[in-house]
Design an enzyme around this catalytic site. Structure first.
Site, PDB file in Angstrom:
ATOM      1  N   HIS A 149       3.650 -48.187 -32.883  1.00 29.13           N
ATOM      2  CA  HIS A 149       4.016 -46.934 -32.218  1.00 29.13           C
ATOM      3  C   HIS A 149       3.987 -45.756 -33.188  1.00 29.13           C
ATOM      4  CE1 HIS A 149       5.370 -49.413 -28.902  1.00 29.13           C
ATOM      5  NE2 HIS A 149       6.197 -50.063 -29.704  1.00 29.13           N
TER       6      HIS A 149
ATOM      7  N   HIS B 123      10.060 -41.895 -39.927  1.00 32.66           N
ATOM      8  CA  HIS B 123       8.779 -42.112 -39.236  1.00 32.66           C
ATOM      9  C   HIS B 123       8.305 -40.778 -38.680  1.00 32.66           C
ATOM     10  CE1 HIS B 123      11.857 -42.449 -36.053  1.00 32.66           C
ATOM     11  NE2 HIS B 123      10.980 -41.740 -35.385  1.00 32.66           N
TER      12      HIS B 123
ATOM     13  N   HIS C 255       5.886 -38.479 -35.577  1.00 26.39           N
ATOM     14  CA  HIS C 255       5.220 -38.349 -34.277  1.00 26.39           C
ATOM     15  C   HIS C 255       4.124 -37.310 -34.461  1.00 26.39           C
ATOM     16  CE1 HIS C 255       8.515 -40.570 -32.301  1.00 26.39           C
ATOM     17  NE2 HIS C 255       9.272 -39.966 -33.208  1.00 26.39           N
TER      18      HIS C 255
ATOM     19  N   GLU D  62       7.793 -33.761 -30.908  1.00 24.18           N
ATOM     20  CA  GLU D  62       8.510 -34.185 -29.699  1.00 24.18           C
ATOM     21  C   GLU D  62       9.341 -33.026 -29.153  1.00 24.18           C
ATOM     22  OE1 GLU D  62      10.298 -38.185 -30.669  1.00 24.18           O
ATOM     23  OE2 GLU D  62       8.653 -38.693 -29.309  1.00 24.18           O
TER      24      GLU D  62
ATOM     25  N   THR E  56      12.442 -43.279 -28.272  1.00 24.50           N
ATOM     26  CA  THR E  56      11.669 -44.461 -27.892  1.00 24.50           C
ATOM     27  C   THR E  56      12.621 -45.434 -27.193  1.00 24.50           C
ATOM     28  OG1 THR E  56      12.098 -45.419 -30.078  1.00 24.50           O
ATOM     29  CG2 THR E  56       9.978 -44.325 -29.778  1.00 24.50           C
TER      30      THR E  56
HETATM   31 ZN   LIG Z   1      11.120 -40.506 -33.793  1.00 16.31          ZN
END
Ligand SMILES: [Zn+2]
Ligand SMILES: *[C@@H]1O[C@H](CO)[C@@H](O)[C@H](O)[C@H]1NC(C)=O
Length: 320
Positions: free
Chosen positions: A97, A124, A126, A140, A235
């Site tokens: 992901h 992490h 996006h 996001e 998520t």
């Molecule tokens: Zn995230």
């Protein structure tokens, strides 16, 4: 729209993959994967698999700057050990992901309107995709409807928890979010990006030299202005009561560096489907308030102004 190209293949292979398909039907995916993973649930369908994804305190959100409430208690963060390079190597993985780096919890944050100390457990990203020469944004959260090229999340948990899973259960998660915009090349990110080729496929892991976390975010004086609201993991399972912080000042990466995310990383184990547009769309804010720290304003606090005007008044009366 839909998966027209895939349809013929789908019919052809449906007998063969029937068993696999029923498995896949339980998987969540991003909208960009809908036509790649048979029967996977894209963000609007997550709630059918994970009930919390349909609740009312979900993330990400669009922040309307005209509606934020300034909060003087949101003091600047104290970043502890963010300037120290841990001696143990970092593990960086492609989890299907995103690209995620596991941390040892030595980096910590306190203040910033938080109660107690939170330790950094993983970070992490996006990101978006490319349309010809143009970068399509992949953050996001958005500010007044505008999205950035990418977003970095540093997941912190309250000091007393041992791992992210128990902190989620215990409602002790705080995520620091940083927007990333295309700008100057950022040499501090090369140790990450140059190793993407070792983790192209979903499930791949590699060890990289540890970095000082602070080298990956804007300079110390900058992360003083931030937004705060109560939300969720972005998520599945979308667990709520996550304390969100979004810093106003973005990280800069070179546009070549940003492109490496979708050029080197893949959603699948066969490296067929480039990992791109791995963001959840914004969720309704409902009755929540977004707060903003005040520490960037140059105006002195109100009580100082009051003191000055009192002094002026006194001086004036003395002169008379
Ligand atoms: Zn995230
Ligand atoms: C990455 O994952 C793929 C698919 O599971 C596997 O075939 C490959 O050996 C892995 N590569 C590394 C470097 O671990």
């Amino acid at each position: 729209m839909g998966c027209l190209h895939g349809f013929a293949l789908l019919v052809l292979y449906s007998a063969v993959t029937a068993a696999a398909a029923s498995e896949d039907g339980k998987n969540w995916c991003y909208l960009s994967q809908q036509c790649q993973v048979q029967g996977c649930k894209e963000p609007r369908q997550w709630a059918t698999l994970f009930r919390d994804c349909g609740k009312k305190d979900q993330s990400p959100v669009n922040i309307l700057t005209q509606q934020v409430q300034y909060d003087n208690s949101l003091k600047a963060f104290n970043f502890k050990n963010y300037d120290i390079k841990p001696s143990k190597k970092w593990t960086m993985q492609n989890n299907g992901h995103t690209v995620q780096v596991q941390l040892d919890g030595s980096g910590m944050v306190e203040l910033g309107g938080l109660t107690g100390r939170y330790k950094a457990m993983q970070f992490h990203f996006h990101w978006g995709s490319q349309e010809g020469e143009l970068l399509s944004p992949g953050s996001e959260h958005s500010i007044d409807g505008e999205r950035y090229a990418m977003e970095a999340h540093i997941v912190h948990i309250k000091e007393e928890f041992n791992d992210v899973a128990s902190a989620i259960k215990g409602k002790g998660v705080a995520v620091l979010g940083f927007f990333i915009k295309a700008g100057n090349k950022n040499a501090n990110y090369e140790p990450l990006i140059s190793n993407f080729k070792a983790i192209s496929a979903a499930g791949n892991k590699t060890e990289i030299p540890a970095l000082a976390l602070g080298s990956l975010i804007p300079e110390k004086k900058d992360p003083t202005s931030f937004y705060r609201y109560k939300g969720s993991l972005t998520t599945p399972g979308c667990n709520e009561e996550v304390i969100w912080t979004l810093f106003e000042k973005p990280i800069e990466l070179g546009s070549q560096q940003i492109q490496e995310f979708w050029k080197k990383l893949y959603f699948d184990t066969n490296t067929k489907f480039s990992m791109m547009d791995n963001f959840r769309p914004v969720q309704p804010i409902y009755s929540r308030t977004v707060y903003k720290s005040n520490s960037n304003t140059l105006l002195p606090p109100r009580n100082v102004l009051l003191l000055i005007s009192t002094a002026v008044y006194l001086a004036f009366t003395l002169i008379q």
